[in-house]
Scaffold this motif. Structure first.
Motif, PDB file in Angstrom:
ATOM      1  N   TRP A   1       0.841  -1.216   0.000  1.00 32.18           N
ATOM      2  CA  TRP A   1       0.000   0.000   0.000  1.00 32.18           C
ATOM      3  C   TRP A   1       0.867   1.254   0.000  1.00 32.18           C
ATOM      4  N   GLY A   2       0.601   2.135  -0.963  1.00 30.80           N
ATOM      5  CA  GLY A   2       1.364   3.385  -0.990  1.00 30.80           C
ATOM      6  C   GLY A   2       2.856   3.171  -1.201  1.00 30.80           C
ATOM      7  N   ALA A   3       3.215   2.106  -1.915  1.00 29.37           N
ATOM      8  CA  ALA A   3       4.644   1.795  -2.119  1.00 29.37           C
ATOM      9  C   ALA A   3       5.136   2.299  -3.473  1.00 29.37           C
ATOM     10  N   ILE A   4       4.495   1.836  -4.550  1.00 30.18           N
ATOM     11  CA  ILE A   4       4.951   2.258  -5.883  1.00 30.18           C
ATOM     12  C   ILE A   4       3.789   2.677  -6.788  1.00 30.18           C
TER      13      ILE A   4
ATOM     14  N   THR B   1      -4.462   8.586   4.590  1.00 31.38           N
ATOM     15  CA  THR B   1      -4.917   7.412   3.838  1.00 31.38           C
ATOM     16  C   THR B   1      -3.750   6.673   3.171  1.00 31.38           C
ATOM     17  N   PHE B   2      -2.805   7.421   2.607  1.00 33.58           N
ATOM     18  CA  PHE B   2      -1.664   6.739   1.966  1.00 33.58           C
ATOM     19  C   PHE B   2      -0.702   6.146   2.991  1.00 33.58           C
ATOM     20  N   GLN B   3      -0.721   6.693   4.207  1.00 36.63           N
ATOM     21  CA  GLN B   3       0.171   6.144   5.238  1.00 36.63           C
ATOM     22  C   GLN B   3      -0.461   4.971   5.993  1.00 36.63           C
ATOM     23  N   LYS B   4      -1.781   4.881   5.873  1.00 34.11           N
ATOM     24  CA  LYS B   4      -2.556   3.965   6.714  1.00 34.11           C
ATOM     25  C   LYS B   4      -1.998   2.527   6.738  1.00 34.11           C
ATOM     26  N   TYR B   5      -1.758   1.943   5.573  1.00 34.61           N
ATOM     27  CA  TYR B   5      -1.280   0.548   5.524  1.00 34.61           C
ATOM     28  C   TYR B   5       0.111   0.450   4.885  1.00 34.61           C
ATOM     29  N   ARG B   6       0.824   1.555   4.924  1.00 34.24           N
ATOM     30  CA  ARG B   6       2.185   1.561   4.374  1.00 34.24           C
ATOM     31  C   ARG B   6       3.099   0.857   5.375  1.00 34.24           C
ATOM     32  N   GLY B   7       4.071   0.106   4.872  1.00 34.50           N
ATOM     33  CA  GLY B   7       4.982  -0.595   5.780  1.00 34.50           C
ATOM     34  C   GLY B   7       4.270  -1.729   6.502  1.00 34.50           C
ATOM     35  N   ASP B   8       4.667  -2.056   7.735  1.00 33.86           N
ATOM     36  CA  ASP B   8       4.018  -3.186   8.404  1.00 33.86           C
ATOM     37  C   ASP B   8       3.557  -2.876   9.834  1.00 33.86           C
ATOM     38  N   SER B   9       3.633  -1.598  10.243  1.00 27.54           N
ATOM     39  CA  SER B   9       3.290  -1.292  11.639  1.00 27.54           C
ATOM     40  C   SER B   9       1.791  -1.459  11.915  1.00 27.54           C
ATOM     41  N   TRP B  10       0.956  -1.463  10.878  1.00 30.94           N
ATOM     42  CA  TRP B  10      -0.495  -1.611  11.030  1.00 30.94           C
ATOM     43  C   TRP B  10      -0.905  -3.080  11.178  1.00 30.94           C
ATOM     44  N   MET B  11       0.006  -3.984  10.894  1.00 31.80           N
ATOM     45  CA  MET B  11      -0.368  -5.404  10.775  1.00 31.80           C
ATOM     46  C   MET B  11      -0.778  -6.023  12.106  1.00 31.80           C
ATOM     47  N   LYS B  12      -1.704  -6.964  11.993  1.00 26.33           N
ATOM     48  CA  LYS B  12      -2.115  -7.785  13.128  1.00 26.33           C
ATOM     49  C   LYS B  12      -1.506  -9.182  12.957  1.00 26.33           C
ATOM     50  N   LYS B  13      -1.779 -10.042  13.930  1.00 26.11           N
ATOM     51  CA  LYS B  13      -1.425 -11.446  13.740  1.00 26.11           C
ATOM     52  C   LYS B  13      -2.377 -12.061  12.725  1.00 26.11           C
ATOM     53  N   PRO B  14      -2.024 -13.027  11.924  1.00 24.05           N
ATOM     54  CA  PRO B  14      -0.701 -13.656  11.878  1.00 24.05           C
ATOM     55  C   PRO B  14       0.338 -12.882  11.056  1.00 24.05           C
ATOM     56  N   CYS B  15      -0.081 -11.813  10.347  1.00 28.74           N
ATOM     57  CA  CYS B  15       0.864 -11.126   9.449  1.00 28.74           C
ATOM     58  C   CYS B  15       2.118 -10.637  10.183  1.00 28.74           C
ATOM     59  N   ILE B  16       1.893  -9.974  11.317  1.00 23.09           N
ATOM     60  CA  ILE B  16       3.003  -9.272  11.954  1.00 23.09           C
ATOM     61  C   ILE B  16       4.152 -10.211  12.319  1.00 23.09           C
ATOM     62  N   ASP B  17       3.827 -11.484  12.637  1.00 22.70           N
ATOM     63  CA  ASP B  17       4.882 -12.447  12.986  1.00 22.70           C
ATOM     64  C   ASP B  17       5.310 -13.305  11.796  1.00 22.70           C
ATOM     65  N   CYS B  18       4.763 -13.039  10.632  1.00 21.48           N
ATOM     66  CA  CYS B  18       4.942 -13.958   9.495  1.00 21.48           C
ATOM     67  C   CYS B  18       6.259 -13.668   8.774  1.00 21.48           C
ATOM     68  N   ASP B  19       6.974 -14.725   8.414  1.00 22.16           N
ATOM     69  CA  ASP B  19       8.248 -14.508   7.718  1.00 22.16           C
ATOM     70  C   ASP B  19       8.040 -14.196   6.234  1.00 22.16           C
ATOM     71  N   GLU B  20       6.791 -14.159   5.794  1.00 19.30           N
ATOM     72  CA  GLU B  20       6.536 -13.800   4.390  1.00 19.30           C
ATOM     73  C   GLU B  20       5.982 -12.381   4.251  1.00 19.30           C
ATOM     74  N   LYS B  21       5.939 -11.640   5.363  1.00 18.57           N
ATOM     75  CA  LYS B  21       5.277 -10.327   5.294  1.00 18.57           C
ATOM     76  C   LYS B  21       5.977  -9.349   4.363  1.00 18.57           C
TER      77      LYS B  21
ATOM     78  N   ASP C   1     -12.697  -6.052   7.944  1.00 21.57           N
ATOM     79  CA  ASP C   1     -11.640  -5.227   8.531  1.00 21.57           C
ATOM     80  C   ASP C   1     -10.411  -5.261   7.617  1.00 21.57           C
ATOM     81  N   ALA C   2     -10.057  -4.084   7.111  1.00 19.32           N
ATOM     82  CA  ALA C   2      -8.939  -4.013   6.162  1.00 19.32           C
ATOM     83  C   ALA C   2      -7.589  -4.337   6.800  1.00 19.32           C
ATOM     84  N   GLU C   3      -7.528  -4.323   8.126  1.00 22.85           N
ATOM     85  CA  GLU C   3      -6.255  -4.648   8.797  1.00 22.85           C
ATOM     86  C   GLU C   3      -6.055  -6.150   8.978  1.00 22.85           C
ATOM     87  N   ASN C   4      -7.093  -6.912   8.721  1.00 22.74           N
ATOM     88  CA  ASN C   4      -6.933  -8.363   8.827  1.00 22.74           C
ATOM     89  C   ASN C   4      -6.037  -8.897   7.719  1.00 22.74           C
TER      90      ASN C   4
END
Lengths: 96, 383
Positions: B251-254, B295-315, B332-335
């Motif tokens: 999100w908001g990367a390229i 809005t562009f910062q909302k899901y940029r990077g990974d600080s918004w992530m919940k489990k299982p994403c946040i601990d996932c080695d494929e994130k 929920d868009a954060e799921n």
């Protein structure tokens, strides 16, 4: 020089017209743009491709590069790059 | 001299919106029931003016945008398309036109060529005239074929874009032969993704896993046969392989899309997420929109992530998948994108696949995109 190569020293390479090469300030690099993609070139690749103008053969290109780089021994590197560029269709060639 | 080489494909924009899509209009003569325009597109008026689009182009180029798609709706409906292409070309964009081929006359193609247009992405839905026309709800096959020939006559590289559903998945081989015959260089089998109109019609549109595998085998065999003459893209869609797509490369990367009314979107579907406010280029500087808007910062990077994403080695590989799909299917868009087998909502995707597989004969009529007309034309199509 590599034997049985896809083209020889007399062939004239030019950038495939599908591609567009330009210097990109925001990347501080030359880039190749094409349908569906962007390729960031390193300086060496850019130096070679800039000479692929469709009006000089590979022999001339190598001679010009040598002059640019104080007679460095660069034939094999240039040749293998050209082979890769041809394989990826960045360039096309015609016999002179 | 250092060894000559390159970074194969530039996907890390270094924070720049390398890919820009301008949706010039939502208007379109076709009624495709998988359209990714918003369901309420007909209520959205006030397209940006020529001068407003030019300002977007200037500002985006300053932000480092390089690849540019003129899209829609049908962008040929904008009479200033040639002017915008010429302007964009002058700014150093690689200009692509994404079109149904409707309205792409010889006269306009010549002007587009002069304006510096680099490439055309032409959508065709079937190699059979009647099936093509029924699928898009409009007589269009002959115009598409005429446009195709004229595009090649003008020397444009072409991507043939084939949106894949159960209604045309058996025509993959025929579409490749069509590309081969007309000298088309690229063919993209775009498995339909289920947002907006396509989500309404998902059960009717979705092919089975067996059909997808069969089609993939045909594509692979044709790749062998044709070599470099035709480049083919075919990816088994996320619903079927348990792995989420690396949507928009994050999100908001390229990627940056500007909707017809000037709303700035991190992807073309982003407006499906409720509760987000999309900044508009009419009110805010594009630089601020891209770098600083909430809005562009909302899901940029990974600080918004919940489990299982946040601990996932494929994130860092898939960025948690698609925010829009997470919202549409889980609320929920954060799921985690439910297309991921690690998502606690994975069953939603599995049951959608099953529902499509177990559907008996033609089910409910298709909801076509213009005026919500029901697509009775589909009654006569085979699957």
């Amino acid at each position: 020089m590599v034997q049985n190569a896809p083209f020889n020293l007399q062939d004239i390479p030019e950038i495939n017209p599908v591609y567009m090469m330009q210097y990109e300030e925001s990347q501080s690099a030359w880039v190749l743009l094409y349908p569906e993609g962007i390729i960031k070139l390193n300086d060496a690749a850019a130096n070679i491709l800039k000479l692929c103008t469709g009006d000089k053969n590979l022999e001339v290109i190598i001679a010009e590069l040598k002059e640019m780089f104080n007679g460095a021994d660069l034939e094999d590197d240039v040749y293998s790059f050209m082979e890769m560029a041809l394989d990826k269709s960045w360039i096309r060639t015609r016999p002179s | 001299m250092t060894k000559a080489g390159s970074e194969p494909v530039l996907l890390d924009g270094g924070g720049n919106p390398l890919w820009l899509v301008l949706e010039l209009t939502y208007r379109c003569p076709l009624q495709c029931p998988w359209c990714n325009n918003p369901l309420n597109f007909s209520e959205i008026e006030q397209e940006l003016s020529t001068e407003e689009w030019k300002k977007v182009l200037r500002d985006a180029r300053k932000l480092g945008s390089l690849q540019l798609g003129f899209s829609g709706g049908e962008p040929m409906l904008r009479q200033d398309l040639e002017e915008l292409v010429e302007y964009a070309n002058g700014l150093g964009f690689y200009t692509n036109l994404i079109t149904s081929g409707m309205g792409l006359t010889k006269k306009r193609l010549i002007k587009l060529k002069e304006a510096g247009l680099k490439q055309i992405q032409l959508s065709v839905q079937h190699s059979d005239r009647a099936k093509n026309d029924a699928m898009v709800g409009a007589e269009s096959f002959d115009q598409k074929m005429a446009a195709c020939e004229e595009i090649k006559a003008q020397g444009f590289p072409v991507v043939l874009n084939v949106p894949i559903s159960r209604y045309n998945i058996d025509a993959v081989g025929d579409m490749i032969k069509l590309a081969e015959r007309t000298g088309i260089e690229f063919i993209e089998f775009a498995n339909i993704q289920y947002y907006n109109w396509a989500l309404l019609n998902r059960t009717e549109l979705m092919p089975t896993k067996e059909q997808l595998e069969e089609a993939e085998a045909v594509v692979n065999a044709e790749r062998e046969r044709l070599g470099k003459a035709v480049t083919m893209y075919f990816v088994i869609p996320d619903y079927f392989d348990g792995r989420p797509k690396a949507c928009m490369n994050g999100w908001g990367a390229i990627h940056l899309t500007i909707a017809p009314d000037g709303s700035a979107l991190p992807c073309q579907e982003a407006q499906v997420i409720e509760g987000l406010e999309f900044p508009n280029v009419r009110d805010k500087p594009l630089d601020w929109i891209w770098h600083e808007s909430p809005t562009f910062q909302k899901y940029r990077g990974d600080s918004w992530m919940k489990k299982p994403c946040i601990d996932c080695d494929e994130k860092e590989k898939d960025f948690g998948g698609c925010r829009c799909q997470a919202f549409l299917l889980t609320g929920d868009a954060e799921n985690t994108d439910p297309a991921c087998s690690k998502s606690p909502h994975f069953d939603v995707v599995l049951s959608a696949v099953e529902a499509a597989r177990d559907r008996k004969g033609p089910g409910s009529p298709m909801v076509m995109r213009n005026r919500h007309a029901l697509g009775n034309g589909y009654r006569n199509l085979a699957p």
